[in-house]
Motif scaffolding. Structure first.
Motif, PDB file in Angstrom:
ATOM      1  N   ILE A 136      -2.042  13.037   4.662  1.00 35.05           N
ATOM      2  CA  ILE A 136      -1.602  11.691   4.529  1.00 35.05           C
ATOM      3  C   ILE A 136      -0.666  11.091   5.578  1.00 35.05           C
ATOM      4  O   ILE A 136      -0.923   9.757   5.731  1.00 35.05           O
ATOM      5  CB  ILE A 136      -0.699  11.586   3.241  1.00 35.05           C
ATOM      6  N   GLN A 137       0.011  12.044   6.141  1.00 33.28           N
ATOM      7  CA  GLN A 137       0.701  11.241   7.421  1.00 33.28           C
ATOM      8  C   GLN A 137      -0.078  10.685   8.588  1.00 33.28           C
ATOM      9  O   GLN A 137       0.184   9.733   9.083  1.00 33.28           O
ATOM     10  CB  GLN A 137       1.709  12.568   7.837  1.00 33.28           C
ATOM     11  N   GLU A 138      -1.197  11.711   8.639  1.00 32.13           N
ATOM     12  CA  GLU A 138      -2.190  11.279   9.703  1.00 32.13           C
ATOM     13  C   GLU A 138      -2.849   9.915   9.483  1.00 32.13           C
ATOM     14  O   GLU A 138      -3.038   9.129  10.190  1.00 32.13           O
ATOM     15  CB  GLU A 138      -3.066  12.359   9.667  1.00 32.13           C
ATOM     16  N   LEU A 139      -3.263   9.917   8.129  1.00 33.09           N
ATOM     17  CA  LEU A 139      -4.158   8.536   7.606  1.00 33.09           C
ATOM     18  C   LEU A 139      -3.293   7.486   7.718  1.00 33.09           C
ATOM     19  O   LEU A 139      -3.701   6.325   8.107  1.00 33.09           O
ATOM     20  CB  LEU A 139      -4.770   8.920   6.284  1.00 33.09           C
ATOM     21  N   MET A 140      -2.008   7.574   7.216  1.00 33.85           N
ATOM     22  CA  MET A 140      -1.249   6.460   6.999  1.00 33.85           C
ATOM     23  C   MET A 140      -0.312   6.183   8.576  1.00 33.85           C
ATOM     24  O   MET A 140       0.088   4.835   8.292  1.00 33.85           O
ATOM     25  CB  MET A 140      -0.231   6.451   6.070  1.00 33.85           C
ATOM     26  N   GLY A 141      -0.268   7.196   9.149  1.00 26.47           N
ATOM     27  CA  GLY A 141       0.569   6.757  10.320  1.00 26.47           C
ATOM     28  C   GLY A 141       2.166   6.605  10.251  1.00 26.47           C
ATOM     29  O   GLY A 141       2.729   5.903  10.782  1.00 26.47           O
ATOM     30  N   VAL A 142       2.537   7.079   8.971  1.00 23.63           N
ATOM     31  CA  VAL A 142       3.958   6.794   8.447  1.00 23.63           C
ATOM     32  C   VAL A 142       4.719   8.071   9.593  1.00 23.63           C
ATOM     33  O   VAL A 142       4.168   8.872   9.856  1.00 23.63           O
ATOM     34  CB  VAL A 142       4.051   7.057   7.037  1.00 23.63           C
ATOM     35  N   GLU A 143       5.985   7.366   9.596  1.00 22.45           N
ATOM     36  CA  GLU A 143       6.911   8.187  10.226  1.00 22.45           C
ATOM     37  C   GLU A 143       7.410   9.540   9.441  1.00 22.45           C
ATOM     38  O   GLU A 143       7.504  10.702  10.009  1.00 22.45           O
ATOM     39  CB  GLU A 143       8.230   7.421  10.647  1.00 22.45           C
ATOM     40  N   LEU A 195       4.596  -2.207  -9.286  1.00 22.89           N
ATOM     41  CA  LEU A 195       2.941  -2.005  -9.604  1.00 22.89           C
ATOM     42  C   LEU A 195       2.757  -1.078 -10.864  1.00 22.89           C
ATOM     43  O   LEU A 195       1.625  -1.194 -11.556  1.00 22.89           O
ATOM     44  CB  LEU A 195       2.185  -1.896  -8.585  1.00 22.89           C
ATOM     45  N   GLY A 196       3.303   0.203 -10.773  1.00 21.35           N
ATOM     46  CA  GLY A 196       2.958   0.951 -11.492  1.00 21.35           C
ATOM     47  C   GLY A 196       1.761   1.655 -10.662  1.00 21.35           C
ATOM     48  O   GLY A 196       1.175   1.366  -9.860  1.00 21.35           O
ATOM     49  N   PRO A 197       0.703   2.581 -11.610  1.00 20.46           N
ATOM     50  CA  PRO A 197      -0.322   2.997 -11.059  1.00 20.46           C
ATOM     51  C   PRO A 197      -1.345   2.175 -10.589  1.00 20.46           C
ATOM     52  O   PRO A 197      -1.803   2.019  -9.344  1.00 20.46           O
ATOM     53  CB  PRO A 197      -1.120   3.985 -12.131  1.00 20.46           C
ATOM     54  N   ALA A 198      -1.626   1.041 -11.315  1.00 16.23           N
ATOM     55  CA  ALA A 198      -2.337  -0.051 -11.039  1.00 16.23           C
ATOM     56  C   ALA A 198      -3.779   0.218 -10.323  1.00 16.23           C
ATOM     57  O   ALA A 198      -4.248   1.378 -10.622  1.00 16.23           O
ATOM     58  CB  ALA A 198      -1.778  -1.255 -10.151  1.00 16.23           C
ATOM     59  N   ASN A 199      -4.393  -0.483  -9.822  1.00 17.42           N
ATOM     60  CA  ASN A 199      -5.678   0.072  -9.165  1.00 17.42           C
ATOM     61  C   ASN A 199      -5.661  -0.203  -7.422  1.00 17.42           C
ATOM     62  O   ASN A 199      -4.912  -0.917  -7.148  1.00 17.42           O
ATOM     63  CB  ASN A 199      -7.044  -0.792  -9.589  1.00 17.42           C
ATOM     64  N   ALA A 200      -6.436   0.470  -6.922  1.00 13.77           N
ATOM     65  CA  ALA A 200      -6.638   0.365  -5.526  1.00 13.77           C
ATOM     66  C   ALA A 200      -6.547  -1.026  -4.756  1.00 13.77           C
ATOM     67  O   ALA A 200      -5.905  -1.237  -3.838  1.00 13.77           O
ATOM     68  CB  ALA A 200      -7.727   1.415  -4.712  1.00 13.77           C
ATOM     69  N   MET A 247      -4.387   6.657  -1.996  1.00  9.62           N
ATOM     70  CA  MET A 247      -4.054   5.256  -1.203  1.00  9.62           C
ATOM     71  C   MET A 247      -4.326   5.603   0.202  1.00  9.62           C
ATOM     72  O   MET A 247      -4.732   4.541   0.878  1.00  9.62           O
ATOM     73  CB  MET A 247      -2.583   4.886  -1.355  1.00  9.62           C
ATOM     74  N   ALA A 248      -4.023   6.573   0.938  1.00  8.89           N
ATOM     75  CA  ALA A 248      -4.238   6.741   2.343  1.00  8.89           C
ATOM     76  C   ALA A 248      -5.568   6.731   2.503  1.00  8.89           C
ATOM     77  O   ALA A 248      -5.953   6.114   3.620  1.00  8.89           O
ATOM     78  CB  ALA A 248      -3.376   8.047   2.830  1.00  8.89           C
ATOM     79  N   GLU A 249      -6.358   7.352   1.503  1.00 10.09           N
ATOM     80  CA  GLU A 249      -7.985   7.370   1.996  1.00 10.09           C
ATOM     81  C   GLU A 249      -8.531   6.067   1.703  1.00 10.09           C
ATOM     82  O   GLU A 249      -9.293   5.306   2.473  1.00 10.09           O
ATOM     83  CB  GLU A 249      -8.478   8.215   1.056  1.00 10.09           C
ATOM     84  N   GLU A 250      -7.909   5.180   0.822  1.00  4.91           N
ATOM     85  CA  GLU A 250      -8.445   3.653   0.626  1.00  4.91           C
ATOM     86  C   GLU A 250      -7.991   2.972   1.754  1.00  4.91           C
ATOM     87  O   GLU A 250      -8.799   2.237   2.256  1.00  4.91           O
ATOM     88  CB  GLU A 250      -7.810   3.308  -0.619  1.00  4.91           C
ATOM     89  N   ILE A 251      -6.964   2.724   2.242  1.00  5.20           N
ATOM     90  CA  ILE A 251      -6.438   2.426   3.382  1.00  5.20           C
ATOM     91  C   ILE A 251      -7.249   2.641   4.653  1.00  5.20           C
ATOM     92  O   ILE A 251      -7.667   1.580   5.479  1.00  5.20           O
ATOM     93  CB  ILE A 251      -5.096   2.262   3.530  1.00  5.20           C
ATOM     94  N   THR A 252      -7.554   3.846   4.857  1.00  4.34           N
ATOM     95  CA  THR A 252      -8.413   4.264   5.908  1.00  4.34           C
ATOM     96  C   THR A 252      -9.965   3.575   5.784  1.00  4.34           C
ATOM     97  O   THR A 252     -10.459   2.728   6.590  1.00  4.34           O
ATOM     98  CB  THR A 252      -8.685   5.624   6.105  1.00  4.34           C
ATOM     99  N   HIS A 253     -10.453   3.629   4.364  1.00  2.00           N
ATOM    100  CA  HIS A 253     -11.668   3.243   4.255  1.00  2.00           C
ATOM    101  C   HIS A 253     -11.929   1.832   4.302  1.00  2.00           C
ATOM    102  O   HIS A 253     -12.871   1.094   4.801  1.00  2.00           O
ATOM    103  CB  HIS A 253     -11.806   3.613   2.442  1.00  2.00           C
ATOM    104  N   ARG A 254     -10.661   0.896   3.895  1.00  2.84           N
ATOM    105  CA  ARG A 254     -10.788  -0.464   4.053  1.00  2.84           C
ATOM    106  C   ARG A 254     -10.484  -1.100   5.167  1.00  2.84           C
ATOM    107  O   ARG A 254     -10.294  -2.173   5.571  1.00  2.84           O
ATOM    108  CB  ARG A 254      -9.907  -0.995   3.005  1.00  2.84           C
TER     109      ARG A 254
END
Ligand code: DLL
Length: 430
Positions: free
Chosen positions: A219-226, A156-161, A186-193
């Motif tokens: 970021i880890q907290e918001l995205m829940g990634v390992e 995608l490249g930077p693209a938009n959210a 992105m972590a914030e966007e995903i949380t927000h949406r």
């Protein structure tokens, strides 16, 4: 599928490095007028390089040297062998342009594939690449590495959210690659949406800029990634992918069979002992188009000598701690932004985003204003207490006074590129 050599015993590595160093010096001397002149001035000929120990006799080169032969600095092959160029913007003057042969491009893809392997990817992974494509090395590096590795790239490249969120859900992306700033955005966007339950991302690979522990934790907290992996690289040294931290997250393994890393005291230019911070200086062992011989990166890090518990036979350097040219002087104290974010990361209630504004007051004294976001969900009523703690901690750890300004969560600009942290308004600067 194994891109990382697992049997690289130290003696073999030394042999590879010695041969690579001899080859690089001979190649550069034979084919680049710039290097020939440098070596002549230093009174060194390729035959003088007999062992790794001789590296320290070679002259250092710096980013200014990439301006002298613009547009093709360090070029060491005939033009017909150059298949691509990349460039990064210099802070002053012209861009730094680097030339790649087909072998360089291939080797870069192999080296990047090692990073994906180290991050634990398999060919089933779907890799959303959110860094810029084009003259910058980022997109091309992540892309070619992904194809070489055999996972599926979502370029995608930077693209938009909107686009990122849509593709992340629809393509069932498992790995997200970006700058640290973009990962936070992105972590914030995903949380927000409210999309967390719709996405499958379990790994983030981010780099291109230094980031604080606070930012990574956020970021880890918001995205829940390992896992969040820190990937290092610079345009001059192929691009991203020169190293990555393993699952121990205790330093960045770098590909020492492809380049030599030295860490020098930037003032004396002598090597510092293992574990001591200094400036990273790089020498390539196989690069054809624009070889680097003792190139000063201005990045500050430390080399570790203890083997890593993960067991791969590649040495480690610390995360990038800052840049020698990032340092600013405030009230006669030398300060790196990393020292500031280190303090911020340890104060509960403070977010990861901040800006440092250096101003000159009418009295003539400098003032450091720290514009800092409150952490998500923290009540503005706590601003006074937070500001007081922050000022006291900065005073205690960095020995200077500052003026904190608490801001709403999310009010500082987010970028998909590299975030700017220091704004020096003194002496009429913007
Ligand atoms: O930033 C290459 C890259 C792209 C690396 C994407 C990782 C991910 P340049 O634009 O030439 O290349 O900038 C290189 O960025 O000297 C460091 O100061 C900084 N940098 C790169 N990776 C990291 C990192 C790319 N992981 C400059 N941590 C380097 C801290 C980094 N700083």
């Amino acid at each position: 599928m194994a891109f990382i050599p697992k049997d690289l015993i130290p003696e073999r590595l030394r042999k590879i490095q010695t041969e690579g160093l001899k080859w690089t010096v001979a190649h550069a001397c034979a084919n680049s007028a710039f290097y020939r002149k440098k070596f002549d001035e230093a009174g060194i000929a390729p035959a003088d390089i007999r062992s790794l120990d001789d590296l320290r006799h070679l002259p250092l080169i710096d980013k200014d040297d990439l301006q002298t032969e613009y547009p093709f600095p360090l070029l060491s092959v005939p033009f017909e062998q150059v298949v691509r160029i990349h460039a990064s913007s210099g802070t002053t003057g012209k861009r730094k342009v680097l030339s790649y042969t087909q072998n360089d491009v291939n080797l870069w893809a192999d080296m990047f594939a090692r990073c994906y392997e180290l991050a634990g990817l398999t060919r089933k992974d779907r890799v959303q690449i959110a860094v810029g494509y084009g003259l910058w090395t980022a997109g091309a590096g992540f892309q070619a590495g992904c194809e070489r590795f055999g996972a599926m790239a979502v370029p995608l490249g930077p693209a938009n959210a909107d686009m990122h969120c849509e593709m992340m859900v629809d393509m069932e992306t498992t790995v997200f690659c970006s700058t640290a700033s973009m990962a936070l955005l992105m972590a914030e966007e995903i949380t927000h949406r409210n999309l967390l339950s719709d996405i499958r991302v379990n790994t983030i690979i981010m780099g291109a800029e230094r980031h604080s522990d606070g930012m990574r934790e956020r970021i880890q907290e918001l995205m829940g990634v390992e896992h969040i992996f820190d990937i290092y690289g610079l345009t001059e040294l192929y691009g991203p992918g020169t190293g990555l931290d393993c699952r121990m997250h205790d330093g960045i393994h770098y590909w020492a069979d492809l380049f030599i890393f030295e860490v020098l005291d930037p003032a004396t230019l002598e090597a510092v002992p293992y574990g001591e911070p200094g400036e990273l200086v790089v020498t390539t062992l196989k690069k054809e188009g624009s070889p680097l011989i003792r190139y000063r990166t201005h990045d500050v890090t430390r080399l570790f000598d203890a083997p890593c518990a993960c067991g791969i036979p590649f040495p480690r350097h610390d995360r990038i701690l800052g840049r020698t040219d990032d340092m600013f002087i405030y009230r006669a104290v030398n300060i790196y932004p990393s020292q500031i974010d280190h303090v911020l990361s340890r104060i509960p209630g403070i977010g990861s985003e901040y800006q440092i504004h250096l101003q000159q007051r009418e009295s003539g004294r400098d003032m450091m204003v720290l514009r800092v976001e409150r952490a998500m969900g923290v009540d503005p009523e706590s601003d006074d207490a937070l500001a007081e703690t922050l000022a006291a901690e900065i005073r205690r750890k960095i020995l200077v006074r500052c003026k904190p300004e608490l801001l709403d969560y999310g009010s500082l600009p987010r970028t998909e590129r590299k975030s700017r942290r220091v704004f020096d308004h003194r002496n009429g600067n913007v």
